[in-house]
Design a protein around this motif. Structure first.
Motif, PDB file in Angstrom:
ATOM      1  N   LEU A   1      -6.790  38.212   2.040  1.00  0.00           N
ATOM      2  CA  LEU A   1      -6.645  37.640   3.368  1.00  0.00           C
ATOM      3  C   LEU A   1      -6.060  38.631   4.364  1.00  0.00           C
ATOM      4  O   LEU A   1      -5.813  38.278   5.515  1.00  0.00           O
ATOM      5  CB  LEU A   1      -5.760  36.391   3.313  1.00  0.00           C
TER       6      LEU A   1
ATOM      7  N   PHE B   1      -4.709  31.309   6.931  1.00  0.00           N
ATOM      8  CA  PHE B   1      -4.201  30.994   5.598  1.00  0.00           C
ATOM      9  C   PHE B   1      -3.233  29.827   5.712  1.00  0.00           C
ATOM     10  O   PHE B   1      -2.759  29.489   6.802  1.00  0.00           O
ATOM     11  CB  PHE B   1      -3.504  32.200   4.957  1.00  0.00           C
TER      12      PHE B   1
ATOM     13  N   ASP C   1     -17.245  35.734  -6.434  1.00  0.00           N
ATOM     14  CA  ASP C   1     -15.817  36.024  -6.359  1.00  0.00           C
ATOM     15  C   ASP C   1     -15.660  37.501  -6.025  1.00  0.00           C
ATOM     16  O   ASP C   1     -16.260  38.366  -6.659  1.00  0.00           O
ATOM     17  CB  ASP C   1     -15.139  35.708  -7.696  1.00  0.00           C
TER      18      ASP C   1
ATOM     19  N   GLU D   1     -12.207  34.081  -0.018  1.00  0.00           N
ATOM     20  CA  GLU D   1     -11.609  32.993   0.750  1.00  0.00           C
ATOM     21  C   GLU D   1     -12.193  32.923   2.161  1.00  0.00           C
ATOM     22  O   GLU D   1     -12.533  31.848   2.669  1.00  0.00           O
ATOM     23  CB  GLU D   1     -10.086  33.169   0.855  1.00  0.00           C
ATOM     24  N   THR D   2     -12.293  34.095   2.796  1.00  0.00           N
ATOM     25  CA  THR D   2     -12.788  34.134   4.168  1.00  0.00           C
ATOM     26  C   THR D   2     -14.225  33.648   4.257  1.00  0.00           C
ATOM     27  O   THR D   2     -14.576  32.845   5.141  1.00  0.00           O
ATOM     28  CB  THR D   2     -12.692  35.559   4.728  1.00  0.00           C
TER      29      THR D   2
ATOM     30  N   LYS E   1      -7.791  30.968  -5.046  1.00  0.00           N
ATOM     31  CA  LYS E   1      -8.195  31.555  -3.765  1.00  0.00           C
ATOM     32  C   LYS E   1      -8.621  30.463  -2.782  1.00  0.00           C
ATOM     33  O   LYS E   1      -8.310  30.531  -1.588  1.00  0.00           O
ATOM     34  CB  LYS E   1      -9.336  32.550  -3.978  1.00  0.00           C
ATOM     35  N   THR E   2      -9.329  29.473  -3.287  1.00  0.00           N
ATOM     36  CA  THR E   2      -9.759  28.360  -2.449  1.00  0.00           C
ATOM     37  C   THR E   2      -8.562  27.651  -1.827  1.00  0.00           C
ATOM     38  O   THR E   2      -8.586  27.257  -0.654  1.00  0.00           O
ATOM     39  CB  THR E   2     -10.593  27.375  -3.289  1.00  0.00           C
TER      40      THR E   2
ATOM     41  N   LYS F   1      -5.732  28.933  -1.046  1.00  0.00           N
ATOM     42  CA  LYS F   1      -5.038  29.749  -0.042  1.00  0.00           C
ATOM     43  C   LYS F   1      -5.458  29.378   1.372  1.00  0.00           C
ATOM     44  O   LYS F   1      -4.708  29.605   2.322  1.00  0.00           O
ATOM     45  CB  LYS F   1      -5.310  31.235  -0.290  1.00  0.00           C
ATOM     46  N   ILE F   2      -6.670  28.836   1.521  1.00  0.00           N
ATOM     47  CA  ILE F   2      -7.107  28.408   2.855  1.00  0.00           C
ATOM     48  C   ILE F   2      -7.108  26.878   2.965  1.00  0.00           C
ATOM     49  O   ILE F   2      -7.692  26.318   3.890  1.00  0.00           O
ATOM     50  CB  ILE F   2      -8.491  28.985   3.211  1.00  0.00           C
TER      51      ILE F   2
ATOM     52  N   TYR G   1      -8.498  24.599   1.005  1.00  0.00           N
ATOM     53  CA  TYR G   1      -9.759  23.945   0.670  1.00  0.00           C
ATOM     54  C   TYR G   1      -9.753  23.320  -0.718  1.00  0.00           C
ATOM     55  O   TYR G   1     -10.782  22.794  -1.145  1.00  0.00           O
ATOM     56  CB  TYR G   1     -10.901  24.959   0.761  1.00  0.00           C
TER      57      TYR G   1
END
Length: 460
Positions: A22, A70, A303, A308-309, A337-338, A340-341, A343
């Protein structure tokens, strides 16, 4: 990053935590047995480990603004440690907090942290000054106001709550940099919330910290110019805005739930279970494995460093989806990772990708075939608009990846479709999106072969 102190006062330590995926930098400031955190990421464990290592207690969590890119763990950390959360009164925070604006300060044993209102990236942005035991300015934590080599973009918070245009926010940023940050002592260390690759800026340096003196010499945004000129330069060529940014601002305003509890709440499907029809499938395996066989309609979002972005750029914040990988370890990694945003609540379930599926993606043509006969294909360039100013193929149809799901049906289908990006990562996702949207059409992913065609004149 220890900052030595004089006399018998305890040393001041600044610890940077950097998330490359991120491009996010957060900080722990320790003076003796007390720690203040600045802009923590979603997973609180690294900050707990730091405090435990130094036999210290987290007493403050400072949010420089409600982050768009994030999810912060400020609320979870406060609930776990009894630390106080500090943010500007302009945030409209819906979690317990103390306001932290011009004139407010936090005492941390021998040092103090002072608030500076520095609006512009967002109307509620603050920076945090670190003053040593002699009241000398030692460092400034600039959030998304000032980066190394750049400043924060002012076009992310044009919302009904703020009621400000990007031009008005850019004007605020001009004043914030000139009145609050540029007058600081040249030796003041600059610690921003982002590094290279962040979509919160456009030309961020590869360096992760700097000084005010260095930025005055090298940062384009801090050079002598009028306010109108600053606004014009700042607003041109800003990158796209991912779909998830507005969602994360609101989530950070209210405070996110526990990271680990949220992960545990995501259902795990048993091997062989069929996903419900009509729900998005995000297959995170490498492109070669995806091409060898995948579930119909799946999107191949591998991956990788920017997973994430791209997830939050392709998938909207209200869309449900399945996460697929080829091992439980890989599934756990992409789920983290999902989250972290923010989701993880969108994940209907995680699922091991079925094995022995029939191949559903055609083998892409060779670079030489494409070079010699590009007119045999409908070529779709899914790079960003600024990248596409230097075309790889003449007459390619430009549809940036974040827009592709909505615009795939604009693609002419009289020829096989060839999808390319700049290096191959995005084209795997793009080709799978087009393949799902245009059943029966031959869709090829040029993949990493596109790098062999770059640097030369556009292919005719």
């Amino acid at each position: 990053m220890p900052l030595p102190s004089s006399g018998t006062a305890p040393a001041v330590q600044i610890q940077q935590f950097y998330d490359k995926g991120l491009a996010h930098a957060s900080y722990a400031v320790r003076s003796g047995n007390r720690v203040a955190l600045i802009d923590p990421g979603r997973d609180p464990q690294p900050y707990y480990d730091f405090a435990d290592e130094h036999e210290a207690r987290i007493v403050a969590v400072i949010e420089t603004h409600p982050h768009a890119d994030f999810v912060s763990s400020h609320l979870e950390i406060a609930q776990e440690t009894d630390a106080l959360i500090y943010c500007s009164k302009l945030v409209g925070a819906r979690y317990p907090h103390k306001t932290f604006d011009d004139g407010d300060r936090i005492t941390l044993n021998a040092v103090e942290l002072h608030a500076l209102n520095t609006p512009g990236h967002s109307p509620d942005s603050i920076s945090v000054l670190l003053l040593d035991e002699l009241a000398q300015t030692r460092a400034v934590f600039t959030g998304d106001t000032l980066f190394v080599g750049d400043v924060g973009r002012p076009d992310l918070r044009e919302d009904a709550t703020a009621g400000l245009t990007r031009e008005q926010l850019a004007a605020q940023l001009y004043q914030s940099t000139r009145q609050k940050l540029m007058p600081l002592p040249p030796t003041t260390r600059v610690y921003p919330a982002h590094g290279p690759g962040s979509l919160c800026g456009k030309t961020t340096s590869s360096d992760l910290d700097s000084t005010i003196g260095k930025e005055l010499k090298t940062n384009y945004a801090l050079q002598p110019m009028s306010e109108p000129e600053f606004i014009r330069i700042l607003l041109q060529d800003q990158p796209f805005v991912p779909k998830y940014f507005g969602h994360d601002v609101q989530l950070n305003r209210q405070g996110a739930p526990s990271f680990e509890d949220s992960l545990r709440a995501v259902p795990r499907l048993s091997p062989g279970t069929q996903p419900e029809p009509g729900t998005l499938l995000i297959d995170t395996r490498p492109a070669a494995r995806f091409r060898a066989g995948h579930l119909p309609g799946a999107i191949n979002l591998m991956d990788g460093p920017k997973f994430e972005t791209w997830l939050g750029s392709i998938i909207g914040p209200r869309e449900k989806f399945y996460l697929l990988a080829d091992s439980q370890i890989a599934l756990d990694a992409v789920l983290r990772k999902t989250a972290k945003i923010g989701y993880e609540a969108n994940v209907k379930a995680t699922l091991l990708a079925p094995t022995q599926l029939p191949a559903t993606s055609p083998t892409p043509p060779s670079t030489e075939q494409v070079r010699l006969n590009p007119q045999a294909y409908t070529i779709v360039d899914i790079r960003n608009r600024t990248e596409a100013r230097e075309p790889i193929f003449d007459h390619a149809l430009l549809i940036p990846l974040p827009e592709l799901r909505e615009r795939a049906r604009e693609i002419p289908t009289g020829k096989p479709v060839l999808v390319h990006c700049a290096s191959g990562y995005r084209s795997a996702a793009g080709a799978s999106i087009v393949q799902a949207a245009l059943p029966g059409v031959e869709v090829y992913d040029l993949g990493e072969a596109v790098t062999e065609l770059q640097g030369a004149a556009a292919v005719h």
